[in-house]
Design a protein around this motif. Structure first.
Motif, PDB file in Angstrom:
ATOM      1  N   ARG A 186       0.820  -1.210   0.000  1.00 41.01           N
ATOM      2  CA  ARG A 186       0.000   0.000   0.000  1.00 41.01           C
ATOM      3  C   ARG A 186       0.853   1.260   0.000  1.00 41.01           C
ATOM      4  NH1 ARG A 186      -4.566   0.079   4.388  1.00 41.01           N
ATOM      5  NH2 ARG A 186      -5.380  -1.479   2.944  1.00 41.01           N
ATOM      6  N   GLU A 187       1.829   1.351   0.910  1.00 33.88           N
ATOM      7  CA  GLU A 187       2.645   2.552   1.025  1.00 33.88           C
ATOM      8  C   GLU A 187       3.617   2.712  -0.147  1.00 33.88           C
ATOM      9  OE1 GLU A 187       4.040   6.152   2.256  1.00 33.88           O
ATOM     10  OE2 GLU A 187       2.214   5.062   2.772  1.00 33.88           O
ATOM     11  N   PRO A 188       4.370   1.644  -0.516  1.00 29.69           N
ATOM     12  CA  PRO A 188       5.260   1.824  -1.679  1.00 29.69           C
ATOM     13  C   PRO A 188       4.523   2.147  -2.971  1.00 29.69           C
ATOM     14  CG  PRO A 188       5.371  -0.441  -0.832  1.00 29.69           C
ATOM     15  CD  PRO A 188       4.590   0.351   0.136  1.00 29.69           C
ATOM     16  N   SER A 189       3.351   1.587  -3.175  1.00 28.66           N
ATOM     17  CA  SER A 189       2.603   1.890  -4.400  1.00 28.66           C
ATOM     18  C   SER A 189       2.133   3.347  -4.389  1.00 28.66           C
ATOM     19  CB  SER A 189       1.411   0.947  -4.570  1.00 28.66           C
ATOM     20  OG  SER A 189       0.503   1.073  -3.493  1.00 28.66           O
ATOM     21  N   ARG A 190       1.781   3.865  -3.207  1.00 27.78           N
ATOM     22  CA  ARG A 190       1.387   5.270  -3.093  1.00 27.78           C
ATOM     23  C   ARG A 190       2.568   6.187  -3.410  1.00 27.78           C
ATOM     24  NH1 ARG A 190       1.917   9.423  -0.015  1.00 27.78           N
ATOM     25  NH2 ARG A 190       3.273   8.295   1.440  1.00 27.78           N
ATOM     26  N   GLN A 191       3.753   5.850  -2.871  1.00 28.83           N
ATOM     27  CA  GLN A 191       4.934   6.676  -3.102  1.00 28.83           C
ATOM     28  C   GLN A 191       5.351   6.680  -4.576  1.00 28.83           C
ATOM     29  OE1 GLN A 191       7.958   5.206  -0.451  1.00 28.83           O
ATOM     30  NE2 GLN A 191       6.973   6.011   1.394  1.00 28.83           N
ATOM     31  N   LEU A 192       5.139   5.560  -5.250  1.00 31.86           N
ATOM     32  CA  LEU A 192       5.527   5.446  -6.651  1.00 31.86           C
ATOM     33  C   LEU A 192       4.403   5.857  -7.599  1.00 31.86           C
ATOM     34  CD1 LEU A 192       7.379   2.022  -6.379  1.00 31.86           C
ATOM     35  CD2 LEU A 192       8.450   4.230  -6.849  1.00 31.86           C
ATOM     36  N   GLN A 193       3.293   6.295  -7.008  1.00 26.77           N
ATOM     37  CA  GLN A 193       2.124   6.728  -7.788  1.00 26.77           C
ATOM     38  C   GLN A 193       1.625   5.612  -8.717  1.00 26.77           C
ATOM     39  OE1 GLN A 193       3.653  10.417  -9.556  1.00 26.77           O
ATOM     40  NE2 GLN A 193       2.582  11.591  -7.973  1.00 26.77           N
ATOM     41  N   ILE A 194       1.511   4.443  -8.106  1.00 29.49           N
ATOM     42  CA  ILE A 194       1.028   3.267  -8.830  1.00 29.49           C
ATOM     43  C   ILE A 194      -0.282   2.800  -8.200  1.00 29.49           C
ATOM     44  CG2 ILE A 194       1.450   0.799  -9.197  1.00 29.49           C
ATOM     45  CD1 ILE A 194       4.374   1.435  -9.623  1.00 29.49           C
ATOM     46  N   SER A 195      -1.248   2.541  -9.045  1.00 30.47           N
ATOM     47  CA  SER A 195      -2.508   1.943  -8.605  1.00 30.47           C
ATOM     48  C   SER A 195      -2.374   0.428  -8.715  1.00 30.47           C
ATOM     49  CB  SER A 195      -3.658   2.452  -9.483  1.00 30.47           C
ATOM     50  OG  SER A 195      -4.843   1.747  -9.181  1.00 30.47           O
ATOM     51  N   LEU A 196      -2.530  -0.251  -7.577  1.00 26.39           N
ATOM     52  CA  LEU A 196      -2.356  -1.694  -7.541  1.00 26.39           C
ATOM     53  C   LEU A 196      -3.717  -2.376  -7.630  1.00 26.39           C
ATOM     54  CD1 LEU A 196       0.337  -3.270  -7.149  1.00 26.39           C
ATOM     55  CD2 LEU A 196      -0.393  -3.670  -4.791  1.00 26.39           C
ATOM     56  N   VAL A 197      -3.849  -3.318  -8.553  1.00 28.05           N
ATOM     57  CA  VAL A 197      -5.119  -4.040  -8.696  1.00 28.05           C
ATOM     58  C   VAL A 197      -4.873  -5.533  -8.515  1.00 28.05           C
ATOM     59  CG1 VAL A 197      -6.198  -2.328 -10.189  1.00 28.05           C
ATOM     60  CG2 VAL A 197      -4.838  -4.125 -11.223  1.00 28.05           C
ATOM     61  N   GLY A 198      -5.775  -6.178  -7.826  1.00 28.78           N
ATOM     62  CA  GLY A 198      -5.644  -7.606  -7.580  1.00 28.78           C
ATOM     63  C   GLY A 198      -5.934  -8.428  -8.831  1.00 28.78           C
ATOM     64  N   MET A 199      -5.063  -9.363  -9.098  1.00 29.60           N
ATOM     65  CA  MET A 199      -5.254 -10.328 -10.188  1.00 29.60           C
ATOM     66  C   MET A 199      -5.366 -11.678  -9.470  1.00 29.60           C
ATOM     67  SD  MET A 199      -2.629 -10.743 -13.376  1.00 29.60           S
ATOM     68  CE  MET A 199      -2.851 -11.947 -14.657  1.00 29.60           C
ATOM     69  N   LEU A 200      -6.570 -11.986  -9.000  1.00 36.61           N
ATOM     70  CA  LEU A 200      -6.736 -12.964  -7.930  1.00 36.61           C
ATOM     71  C   LEU A 200      -7.292 -14.305  -8.391  1.00 36.61           C
ATOM     72  CD1 LEU A 200      -8.168 -10.496  -5.273  1.00 36.61           C
ATOM     73  CD2 LEU A 200      -5.776 -11.080  -5.747  1.00 36.61           C
ATOM     74  N   LEU A 201      -6.601 -15.355  -7.970  1.00 37.40           N
ATOM     75  CA  LEU A 201      -7.028 -16.718  -8.258  1.00 37.40           C
ATOM     76  C   LEU A 201      -7.952 -17.223  -7.156  1.00 37.40           C
ATOM     77  CD1 LEU A 201      -3.488 -18.197  -9.041  1.00 37.40           C
ATOM     78  CD2 LEU A 201      -5.117 -17.334 -10.713  1.00 37.40           C
ATOM     79  N   GLN A 202      -9.004 -17.904  -7.520  1.00 38.53           N
ATOM     80  CA  GLN A 202      -9.845 -18.565  -6.520  1.00 38.53           C
ATOM     81  C   GLN A 202      -9.092 -19.742  -5.909  1.00 38.53           C
ATOM     82  OE1 GLN A 202     -12.543 -17.245  -5.505  1.00 38.53           O
ATOM     83  NE2 GLN A 202     -12.827 -15.746  -7.132  1.00 38.53           N
ATOM     84  N   GLU A 203      -8.315 -20.414  -6.733  1.00 34.59           N
ATOM     85  CA  GLU A 203      -7.453 -21.501  -6.297  1.00 34.59           C
ATOM     86  C   GLU A 203      -6.260 -21.535  -7.243  1.00 34.59           C
ATOM     87  OE1 GLU A 203      -9.901 -25.074  -8.548  1.00 34.59           O
ATOM     88  OE2 GLU A 203     -10.396 -24.604  -6.473  1.00 34.59           O
TER      89      GLU A 203
END
Length: 330
Positions: A186-203
Motif C-alpha cells: 500500500r505505502e510503496p505503491s502510493r509513493q511510486l504513484q502506482i494503482s495496484l489491482v488484484g489479479m486474484l485466483l480462486q485456487e
C-alpha cells in the motif's frame, strides 16, 4: 573343533542380526507437502528448492530408497482442503513433515503437536507458528523467506525503473491471502504513484491462471507483479508463458521465473532455502528437537534480468539496473 566352529558361527549370526537391527533402526520416513502443483515437483529433478533439498540430504547420508522413505502430497491449490490433507498426513505418522506454505504449516500444526514440522514460508510470528526465530519452541522450525514489507516495495520500485510510465500494476496472488498481501504494498505503491489491482485466483490451478490472464486482456494493466508464494511457484513456467503471451512486463519473485523466460526477478536464493530445510530434517532425524533449531532467514537477495524477454517487449533497460544485476541472461 566342531564346538569351536559352532560357537564362531553362532557369534557371527548374532552379530549379523544385530547389524541388521541397527540398519533397520536407522530407517526414517518423511512426508513432504506442497500447497499446489503436481507431486512430481517434489524430486531432485523438480523445482530448485527440492533439487537442493534432496542433494543436501544425500550429502548428509539420508538417501531416498536406502535409509529414507519419502511420501509426497499436494494440496492441489485448494486452501479449503489443507486441513483434511494435514490430518491425512499426520495419520501416517511420519518422522518429520516438510511443508512449503504458512497455511499448510498452520493446518499441520493444528493436526499434531508432537510430529516435527520443517517449514518454509513467510513471517512465522505473524502466522502464529512460533513466537521467536531464535528459539521457535514447540514442534516447528524451518526457513522464512519473509524479509519485511521492504522486499515487496523493492520489487515494485525495480518494476517502475523498468517501466517508468507504469501507473496501474496487476498483482498476481491467491484471493485467500490477498488482504494481508495488499497491505505490504500500500505505502510503496502510493509513493511510486502506482494503482495496484488484484489479479486474484480462486485456487492455484492452471485453469484459474488462464482465467485471470484472459480477464486482464480485456482491461490491460501497465505491468504485472507476481507473489512469491509456493502456490504460484509450482506453476512458474505456465505463468511466464501467459505473461509473455500478454506482452506485459512483469516482476517475479524468484530466479526460476527469469530462467524460464521471465523479464526480471528479485528474491532470495531458493537453493539455499532447500539446503537449510534438509539440514533441519537431518538434525531432527538424529535427535534434535525442532523447537531448539533456530529459524533461518536468508540475507542474500539476487537480481536476475532476462535480456531476451526485454527485447521481445522492446524495452530498453537502464544501464544502472543492468550493472546492479547479479546475473543477466542473454
Amino acid at each position: 573343533m566342531r564346538r569351536r566352529n559352532f560357537t564362531i558361527g553362532l557369534l557371527l549370526a548374532v552379530a549379523a542380526r544385530s547389524l541388521r537391527a541397527q540398519e533397520q533402526a536407522k530407517q526414517h520416513r518423511i512426508a513432504i507437502v506442497r500447497p499446489a502443483g503436481p507431486i512430481a515437483l517434489i524430486s531432485d529433478t523438480g523445482i530448485r528448492t527440492y533439487r537442493a533439498f534432496f542433494e543436501e540430504l544425500r550429502r548428509l547420508g539420508d538417501v531416498e530408497g536406502q535409509n529414507l522413505t519419502v511420501e509426497r502430497y499436494s494440496g492441489e491449490g485448494r486452501p479449503e482442503g489443507f486441513a483434511g490433507l494435514a490430518r491425512k498426513v499426520v495419520d501416517r505418522q511420519p518422522d518429520v513433515i516438510v511443508v512449503s506454505s504458512d497455511f499448510i504449516a498452520q493446518a499441520a500444526r493444528a493436526a499434531t503437536s508432537t510430529i516435527p514440522i520443517v517449514w518454509v514460508g513467510g513471517d512465522p510470528i505473524q502466522a502464529g507458528l512460533v513466537t521467536s526465530l531464535a528459539r521457535p519452541g514447540g514442534n516447528i522450525t524451518g526457513v522464512t523467506v519473509f524479509a519485511g514489507n521492504e522486499i515487496d516495495g523493492k520489487r515494485l520500485q525495480i518494476l517502475k525503473e523498468v517501466v517508468p510510465s507504469a501507473s496501474r500494476v496487476a498483482y498476481l496472488d491467491v484471493r485467500t491471502y490477498w488482504d494481508g498481501d495488499a497491505l505490504s504494498l500500500r505505502e510503496p505503491s502510493r509513493q511510486l504513484q502506482i494503482s495496484l489491482v488484484g489479479m486474484l485466483l480462486q485456487e492455484s490451478t492452471p485453469t484459474e491462471l488462464r482465467r485471470v490472464f484472459a480477464e486482464i486482456a480485456q482491461d490491460r494493466p501497465d505491468a504485472i507483479i507476481v507473489h512469491g508464494r509456493a502456490d504460484l511457484t509450482a506453476y512458474h513456467q505456465l505463468i511466464v508463458e501467459l505473461v509473455n503471451k500478454s506482452r506485459l512486463p512483469a516482476m517475479y519473485p524468484w530466479r526460476d521465473y527469469a530462467e524460464a523466460g521471465g523479464l526480471i526477478a528479485y528474491g532470495g536464493d531458493l537453493s539455499e532455502v532447500g539446503r537449510r530445510m534438509a539440514d533441519d530434517v537431518h538434525e531432527i532425524l538424529n535427535g534434535t528437537k525442532p523447537g531448539d533449531i533456530p529459524i533461518y532467514q536468508p540475507t542474500k537477495y539476487e537480481l536476475v534480468i532476462n535480456l531476451k524477454a526485454a527485447k521481445a517487449l522492446d524495452l530498453t533497460l537502464p544501464p544502472t539496473l543492468l550493472a546492479a544485476a547479479d546475473e543477466v541472461i542473454e
